[in-house]
Enzyme design. Structure first.
Site, short mmCIF file in Angstrom:
data_model
loop_
_atom_site.label_atom_id
_atom_site.label_comp_id
_atom_site.label_asym_id
_atom_site.label_seq_id
_atom_site.Cartn_x
_atom_site.Cartn_y
_atom_site.Cartn_z
N CYS A 257 0.88 -1.19 0.00
CA CYS A 257 0.00 0.00 0.00
C CYS A 257 0.90 1.23 0.00
CB CYS A 257 -0.91 0.02 1.22
SG CYS A 257 -1.77 -1.54 1.55
N CYS A 258 1.45 1.58 -1.15
CA CYS A 258 2.63 2.46 -1.17
C CYS A 258 2.33 3.94 -1.05
CB CYS A 258 3.43 2.20 -2.44
SG CYS A 258 2.64 2.85 -3.93
N ALA A 259 1.18 4.41 -1.53
CA ALA A 259 0.93 5.86 -1.56
C ALA A 259 0.93 6.45 -0.15
CB ALA A 259 -0.42 6.13 -2.24
N GLY A 262 6.44 7.41 0.55
CA GLY A 262 7.60 7.66 1.39
C GLY A 262 8.45 6.44 1.64
N ASP A 281 -0.71 0.16 -5.11
CA ASP A 281 -1.76 0.87 -4.38
C ASP A 281 -3.07 0.73 -5.15
OD1 ASP A 281 -1.55 2.88 -1.87
OD2 ASP A 281 -3.27 3.41 -3.12
N ASP A 308 -4.92 -3.89 -5.63
CA ASP A 308 -5.56 -3.98 -4.33
C ASP A 308 -4.79 -4.98 -3.46
OD1 ASP A 308 -7.20 -4.25 -2.12
OD2 ASP A 308 -9.05 -4.49 -3.26
N CYS A 379 0.25 4.06 11.18
CA CYS A 379 0.39 5.33 11.90
C CYS A 379 -0.73 5.41 12.94
CB CYS A 379 0.37 6.52 10.94
SG CYS A 379 -1.07 6.59 9.87
#
EC number: 2.1.1.176
Length: 437
Positions: A257-259, A262, A281, A308, A379
Site C-alpha cells: 500500500c505504497c501511496a 515515502g 496501491d 488492491d 500510523c
C-alpha cells in the site's frame, strides 16, 4: 485582513467537502503573498481544526440558534474568532470581533448583528467560560477541552488511562516540526548539512539516520534542494520503517500500500537505485504522485502497479526478498498533522479496518521468499491495529517470527516498536519486523 477569508474558505473545504487539511493549507498559502498573512492563516486554520469542539461548545453557550442551522461560512467565521479570542495573544479581542463582523457583512449580511452579539458576549464572559469548562472534568471535560468526540475520547482513555490520554491529546494538538528525508542515493545527511547548513536553520533528527529538521520554510516547492531531489518531506517515525527494513542492494521489494510513496521510495534510495521496488496501491491518482516523486528523486528502480492489497496475486508467491506492509489504519498517530482525523474517525468501524489490515498482511506473507523479511507498520496508536494484530498473525503463521533490529543506536530485540507523540515527539507509529523461516 485577507487571511480570515482564506481561513473560512479552507474550513468549508475540509469540514464540508472532505478535503485534506494539509493539502488545502498548501493550496491556500500558495495564493497568498504576504508572509504575515500566511502565518496568521496557518495559525488560525490549524487552530480551529484542533479546537473545533471547544469552539462549538463556546458558541452554543451564547447562540439562540442551533449550530446545525447556522450558515456554514458564518459558523466558520465565529469558530475562527473564538479560537483567536482564547488562544491568540497577538490579536486584540476588539480587532477579532470587528474583522469577523466585516467578513460576515460580505458573506451573509443578515447575520451581521447575530455574529456581533455572540462574539461580544463571549469576549465579556471569557473568564467565566474557562471556569465553567474546568468544572466539567472527567472524559467530557477532556472531550471539550481538547476537541475529541466523546466516543473517540473514551477509546483513548481506555487505551492509555486518563492521565496519559490527556498527555496524548496535548501532544496531538501541538505543532510538529517539519522533517525531511535526505535522499541518500544522491547525497549523505552529513554532506547535506555541510553544504546547506548555513543556508537554513537545520539539524539532524534524534533517532533516524536519514532525517533532518528544517525550520522557517515558507514554500517548499521553491526550494532548490527539494526540486533537485535532495530532500523530501517525511516524519521521522515514518522514515524509520524503511530504515528498519534496511534492504540489501539488488533486492526485490514489494510495497503493498505504497501511496504517498515515502517508504517504498526511501527503500529504493537505500538500495542506491539498484534492485526493484514494486509499488502497489489501489488508487491510480495517488500512484501518479508516487511516480512524480520518484522522477524528482531520480529513482529508476521502481515499478508502479495499480493493485488492491486484498487481492491475492499468484505470480508474486515467494518472489520478494522484502515486503513493506504499511496498511490503511485509523491514523490516530498523525492527528497533529491532520486534525480533522479526530472528527472523521468512526470508532464502530475499527473492526472492519483491522480485518483489512490482517488480510493485506496475510497476502504479503505469501509473496515473501523463505528467509525474507517483512515490516508491518501503521500510523496508529491503538494496540488492536498493531501488536495484537501481529501476534494474531504469528499464531496463525508459524513460519514467521519477530526479527530484532537496531534503530537510533539501540537494539530492539523484541522486533517491534510503538512510538507515541507524547513520549517520542514524533508521529504515533507502530513498526514490526518479521522474518520468514
Amino acid at each position: 485582513m485577507k487571511y480570515r477569508k482564506y481561513v473560512v474558505d479552507s474550513l468549508y473545504k475540509v469540514l464540508t467537502e472532505g478535503k485534506y487539511s494539509n493539502i488545502e493549507s498548501v493550496s491556500a498559502m500558495g495564493r497568498m503573498e504576504d508572509k504575515k498573512e500566511k502565518d496568521l492563516y496557518l495559525f488560525t486554520f490549524n487552530g480551529v481544526l484542533e479546537n473545533l469542539i471547544f469552539a462549538d461548545w463556546v458558541i452554543a453557550e451564547y447562540s439562540s440558534v442551533k449550530l446545525r442551522k447556522i450558515n456554514a461560512n458564518v459558523l466558520n467565521i465565529m469558530r475562527s474568532a473564538v479560537f483567536q479570542i482564547f488562544f491568540s495573544e497577538r490579536i486584540s479581542s476588539t480587532r477579532i470581533v470587528n474583522d469577523s463582523v466585516e467578513l460576515t457583512k460580505k458573506c451573509l449580511y443578515k447575520s451581521t448583528r447575530f455574529v456581533n452579539g455572540i462574539l461580544r458576549n463571549i469576549v465579556r464572559n471569557k473568564e467565566e467560560i474557562l471556569i465553567k469548562l474546568d468544572g466539567i472534568g472527567g472524559i467530557e471535560g477532556l472531550s471539550i477541552k481538547y476537541s475529541y468526540p466523546m466516543e473517540f475520547m473514551k477509546l483513548i482513555v481506555e487505551e492509555f488511562g486518563f492521565e496519559e490520554a490527556e498527555k496524548f491529546c496535548i501532544a496531538s494538538n501541538s505543532k510538529p516540526e517539519t522533517v525531511f528525508r535526505v535522499n541518500s542515493s544522491i547525497i549523505s545527511r552529513d554532506e547535506f548539512l555541510k553544504k546547506y547548513g548555513g543556508k537554513y536553520e537545520v539539524k539532524k533528527t534524534d533517532t533516524s539516520n536519514y532525517g533532518i529538521i528544517i525550520r522557517n520554510i515558507h514554500r517548499l516547492q521553491d526550494m532548490d534542494e527539494f526540486k533537485n531531489g535532495l530532500i523530501t518531506p517525511q516524519d521521522e517515525s515514518s522514515i524509520l520503517v524503511s530504515e528498519i527494513l534496511n534492504p540489501d542492494k539488488d533486492s526485490r521489494i514489494i510495497d503493498m500500500c505504497c501511496a504517498p510513496g515515502g517508504k517504498c521510495l526511501h527503500s529504493a534510495e537505500i538500495m542506491k537505485n539498484t534492485g526493484k521496488v514494486i509499488c502497489c496501491d489501489i488508487y491510480g491518482h495517488k500512484l501518479k504522485l508516487v511516480e512524480e516523486t520518484a522522477l524528482r528523486l531520480g529513482l529508476e528502480n521502481i515499478e508502479i502497479r495499480e493493485q488492491d492489497g486484498l487481492e491475492l496475486i499468484p505470480e508474486f508467491f515467494e518472489s520478494f526478498d522484502y515486503c513493506i506492509v504499511d496498511v490503511p489504519c485509523s491514523n490516530t498517530g498523525i492527528i497533529r498533522r491532520k486534525p480533522e482525523i479526530k472528527y472523521n474517525l468512526r470508532v464502530d468501524g475499527l473492526k472492519e479496518i483491522e480485518e483489512i489490515q490482517y488480510g493485506i498482511l496475510e497476502n504479503a506473507s505469501k509473496y515473501l521468499k523463505k528467509g525474507g523479511r517483512l515490516v508491518y507498520s501503521t500510523c496508529s496508536v491503538l494496540d488492536n491495529e498493531n501488536i495484537n494484530l501481529v501476534k494474531r498473525f504469528l499464531e496463525n503463521n508459524s513460519e514467521f517470527e519477530f526479527k530484532g533490529f537496531e534503530v537510533g543506536g539501540k537494539v530492539v530485540s523484541e522486533g517491534y516498536l510503538q512510538l507515541y507523540p507524547q513520549i517520542d515527539n514524533m508521529d504515533g507509529f507502530f513498526i514490526a519486523s518479521l522474518v520468514k523461516n
